[in-house]
Design a protein around this motif. Structure first.
Motif, mmCIF file in Angstrom:
data_model
loop_
_atom_site.group_PDB
_atom_site.id
_atom_site.type_symbol
_atom_site.label_atom_id
_atom_site.label_comp_id
_atom_site.label_asym_id
_atom_site.label_seq_id
_atom_site.Cartn_x
_atom_site.Cartn_y
_atom_site.Cartn_z
ATOM 1 N N TRP A 373 0.724 -1.415 0.186
ATOM 2 C CA TRP A 373 0.037 -0.046 0.020
ATOM 3 C C TRP A 373 0.938 1.183 0.079
ATOM 4 O O TRP A 373 1.848 1.527 0.836
ATOM 5 N N HIS A 374 0.590 1.932 -0.650
ATOM 6 C CA HIS A 374 1.318 3.501 -1.048
ATOM 7 C C HIS A 374 2.924 3.389 -1.018
ATOM 8 O O HIS A 374 3.589 3.838 -0.137
ATOM 9 N N VAL A 375 3.313 2.219 -2.095
ATOM 10 C CA VAL A 375 4.688 2.419 -1.924
ATOM 11 C C VAL A 375 5.394 3.319 -2.738
ATOM 12 O O VAL A 375 5.014 3.739 -3.613
ATOM 13 N N HIS A 376 6.482 3.701 -2.108
ATOM 14 C CA HIS A 376 7.350 4.748 -2.732
ATOM 15 C C HIS A 376 8.407 4.152 -3.881
ATOM 16 O O HIS A 376 8.745 2.904 -3.647
ATOM 17 N N GLU A 377 8.645 4.783 -4.572
ATOM 18 C CA GLU A 377 9.477 4.348 -5.824
ATOM 19 C C GLU A 377 10.876 3.897 -5.274
ATOM 20 O O GLU A 377 11.401 2.889 -5.663
ATOM 21 N N LYS A 378 11.508 4.467 -4.365
ATOM 22 C CA LYS A 378 12.615 4.255 -3.864
ATOM 23 C C LYS A 378 12.839 3.123 -2.945
ATOM 24 O O LYS A 378 13.742 2.750 -2.686
ATOM 25 N N ALA A 379 11.591 2.432 -2.625
ATOM 26 C CA ALA A 379 11.473 1.372 -1.558
ATOM 27 C C ALA A 379 12.179 0.077 -2.622
ATOM 28 O O ALA A 379 12.421 -0.813 -1.843
ATOM 29 N N ILE A 380 12.362 0.382 -3.962
ATOM 30 C CA ILE A 380 13.024 -0.873 -4.675
ATOM 31 C C ILE A 380 14.391 -1.321 -4.207
ATOM 32 O O ILE A 380 15.144 -2.057 -4.277
ATOM 33 N N LEU A 381 15.450 -0.011 -3.402
ATOM 34 C CA LEU A 381 16.311 -0.098 -3.058
ATOM 35 C C LEU A 381 16.527 -1.400 -2.256
ATOM 36 O O LEU A 381 17.643 -2.067 -1.814
ATOM 37 N N LEU A 382 15.469 -1.601 -1.462
ATOM 38 C CA LEU A 382 15.535 -2.713 -0.140
ATOM 39 C C LEU A 382 15.614 -3.999 -0.905
ATOM 40 O O LEU A 382 16.128 -5.090 -0.360
ATOM 41 N N ALA A 383 15.170 -4.256 -2.181
ATOM 42 C CA ALA A 383 15.359 -5.712 -2.742
ATOM 43 C C ALA A 383 16.766 -5.355 -3.718
ATOM 44 O O ALA A 383 17.517 -6.399 -3.867
ATOM 45 N N ILE A 384 17.071 -4.369 -4.186
ATOM 46 C CA ILE A 384 18.254 -4.281 -5.201
ATOM 47 C C ILE A 384 19.863 -4.467 -4.235
ATOM 48 O O ILE A 384 20.390 -5.220 -4.624
ATOM 49 N N LEU A 385 19.675 -3.784 -3.120
ATOM 50 C CA LEU A 385 21.004 -3.743 -2.324
ATOM 51 C C LEU A 385 21.413 -5.160 -1.927
ATOM 52 O O LEU A 385 22.583 -5.625 -1.934
ATOM 53 N N PRO A 386 20.628 -5.936 -1.307
ATOM 54 C CA PRO A 386 20.929 -7.612 -0.806
ATOM 55 C C PRO A 386 20.984 -8.476 -2.131
ATOM 56 O O PRO A 386 21.393 -9.268 -1.840
ATOM 57 N N LEU A 387 20.733 -7.854 -3.359
ATOM 58 C CA LEU A 387 20.609 -8.797 -4.371
ATOM 59 C C LEU A 387 21.997 -9.081 -4.939
ATOM 60 O O LEU A 387 22.647 -8.161 -5.346
ATOM 61 N N ARG A 388 22.331 -10.596 -4.940
ATOM 62 C CA ARG A 388 23.655 -10.837 -5.476
ATOM 63 C C ARG A 388 23.382 -11.969 -6.543
ATOM 64 O O ARG A 388 22.794 -13.047 -6.494
ATOM 65 N N ARG A 389 23.955 -11.698 -7.748
ATOM 66 C CA ARG A 389 23.742 -12.671 -8.702
ATOM 67 C C ARG A 389 25.330 -13.144 -9.305
ATOM 68 O O ARG A 389 26.052 -12.316 -9.500
ATOM 69 N N GLU A 390 25.174 -14.338 -9.631
ATOM 70 C CA GLU A 390 26.460 -15.134 -10.108
ATOM 71 C C GLU A 390 26.380 -15.341 -11.741
ATOM 72 O O GLU A 390 27.582 -15.432 -12.345
ATOM 73 N N ARG A 391 25.355 -15.429 -12.190
ATOM 74 C CA ARG A 391 25.095 -15.337 -13.518
ATOM 75 C C ARG A 391 25.181 -14.204 -14.517
ATOM 76 O O ARG A 391 25.380 -13.386 -13.873
ATOM 77 N N PRO A 392 25.449 -14.195 -15.831
ATOM 78 C CA PRO A 392 25.296 -12.983 -16.633
ATOM 79 C C PRO A 392 24.051 -12.158 -16.118
ATOM 80 O O PRO A 392 23.132 -12.638 -16.061
ATOM 81 N N LEU A 393 24.470 -11.011 -16.278
ATOM 82 C CA LEU A 393 23.434 -9.870 -15.703
ATOM 83 C C LEU A 393 22.267 -9.797 -16.699
ATOM 84 O O LEU A 393 20.916 -9.870 -16.208
#
Length: 464
Positions: A373-393
């Motif tokens: 509810w009423h999500v601010h666009e900057k809240a995406i950082l909460l998912a982006i910062l802990p995200l780690r990928r080992e495969r091609p981006l």
């Protein structure tokens, strides 16, 4: 970290700190006034008035620990310019005020830098004594310390997310190091600094119960129920209760808990932020808008009963959908709960250690972003910062999608303002940008979910 590793990490940290100093004279948003006002409130008023003061429209709406944080900063701010601490001085922006507030963000980012260093040690694992320039840790340090989104949000837009993400990353590092009580304490403190982190609380709760309160000697990671520790559960409960009592206790004694909660969860702000976060509700709104236009063209709807650009006027407010059913806070809560269930289920039955915890944390954050509810666009950082990928981006489809952002922004920012459509359809740039980005975020959410579930099924099959 070895001496060479510390040297390169220090160079990265000092380099980004220097860049932040160069951004001091940059544009800042209304959040600059928000935090100036909070400095004034917490400096001048007794605690009993903090969550009632309403001279400015930017009332205090963060948890008590952040209010105390502002109070501590205010005692330094008075030596820069005491006029910034006058509640009635709305939109006060002296040069000293700008310098203080900008440098306060840069200084508190020290915690973020330390947390990144601890995360790099976790990635190294047994090689923690080696050089930080090993590829995984070096890339991680660059992606976190030089995160472009965080630079924009904190050092241009103006907030203190670096300090808060530092607490989160440090708690993640402690859990990865099996220092469970420290990790739990840090996360409990974080929740009372900024309540948006409740998005990832299910991942923390399940992982702590699964890894700290149960133990297993089975190769497939299945639960060994007889090893349940009442002591460990009690310790976790004590941490949560003590931190909550320290934060909310004074307001409970004052009989103001309801007032604090009403400020923290202002449901009257409406389903979407003024500038739609690119999530499921942006797509929902766009479909409603398209159906409305179609209905008007075909004379199915009465134009006198439809508010002009109600969802896209750039205002924070409640609005009603025209064709589709209106969405309530309870509906968003149910959607969010359902969307995180698979990740929670996987973490409980197939934890896979810290890796499984991080996957669940990211999915909880991204699912809450998608359906909250009423999500601010900057809240995406909460998912982006802990995200780690080992495969091609990126694959070819994702590359094409990102390239198409360029002509979209050229149209929205350059071409559209020159057309006569701007007067009659002012919502078009917002709608196009939000919807296009929402398609990308939805794709990423689905792809990540499928990847995690497929990986867990594969691990189970190998174990059998």
């Amino acid at each position: 970290m070895a001496a060479g590793g510390r040297g390169w990490f220090l160079a990265l940290a000092l380099g980004v700190s220097f860049l932040k100093c160069l951004l001091i004279p940059a544009y800042y948003s209304t959040d600059f006034e928000v935090h100036r006002n909070w400095l004034a409130i917490t400096h001048n008023l007794p605690i009993s008035q903090w969550y009632y003061e309403a001279t400015s429209e930017w009332t205090l709406d963060y948890p008590p620990f952040f209010a105390w944080f502002e109070c501590a900063l205010s005692h330094v701010a008075k030596y820069f310019d005491p006029k910034m601490l006058v509640i009635e001085n709305l939109n006060y922006t002296s040069r000293a005020t700008i310098l203080f507030q900008r440098f306060s963000v840069i200084f508190t980012d020290i915690l973020f830098i330390y947390a990144v260093r601890e995360c790099c040690r976790c990635v190294n694992g047994k090689r923690a004594a080696k050089d930080v320039l090993e590829k995984p840790t070096f890339i991680l340090a660059v992606l976190l310390l030089w995160n472009f989104g965080l630079l924009i949000v904190d050092h241009i837009h103006f907030q203190y997310n670096g300090f808060l993400f530092g607490l989160m990353l440090l708690s993640v590092a402690r859990l990865c190091q099996k220092r469970y009580l420290e990790g739990a304490l840090l996360f409990a403190v974080l929740l009372h600094f900024k309540h948006i982190y409740i998005y990832v609380a299910p991942a923390y709760g399940i992982y702590l119960l699964r890894s700290y309160c149960f133990t297993t000697n089975n190769a497939d990671g299945s639960l060994k129920w007889r090893s349940f520790s009442v002591l460990h559960v009690t310790l976790l409960g004590l941490i949560v209760c003590l931190v909550s009592a320290l934060s909310l206790g004074p307001f409970i004694v004052l009989g103001q808990l309801h007032q604090v909660i009403s400020r923290l969860f202002p449901f009257k702000r409406g389903l979407c932020h003024a500038y739609w976060a690119p999530n499921f509700w942006a797509l929902y709104n766009a479909v409603d808008k398209a159906l409305t236009i179609f209905g008007l063209k075909c004379n199915f709807l009465d134009p006198t009963k439809i508010p002009k650009a109600s969802m896209t006027g750039g205002l924070v407010q409640e609005f009603q959908h025209t064709v589709l059913p209106c969405v309530t806070p309870l509906a968003t809560l149910i959607c969010t709960f359902i969307s995180i269930l698979p990740s929670i289920f996987c973490l409980w039955f197939k934890p896979q250690g810290p890796r499984g915890f991080l996957q669940c944390l990211v999915l909880c954050a991204l699912s809450s972003f998608m359906f909250g509810w009423h999500v601010h666009e900057k809240a995406i950082l909460l998912a982006i910062l802990p995200l780690r990928r080992e495969r091609p981006l990126l694959n070819w489809l994702e590359t094409i999608y990102l390239i198409q952002l360029v002509p979209l922004e050229i149209f929205c920012e350059i071409i559209f303002p020159l057309t006569p459509w701007k007067r009659h359809f002012p919502f078009v740039p917002l709608l196009l940008t939000s919807v296009y980005c929402a398609l990308g975020v939805t794709y990423a959410w689905l792809k990540l979910y499928v990847s995690v579930l497929t990986e867990r099924i594969s691990v189970r099959q190998k174990a059998e």
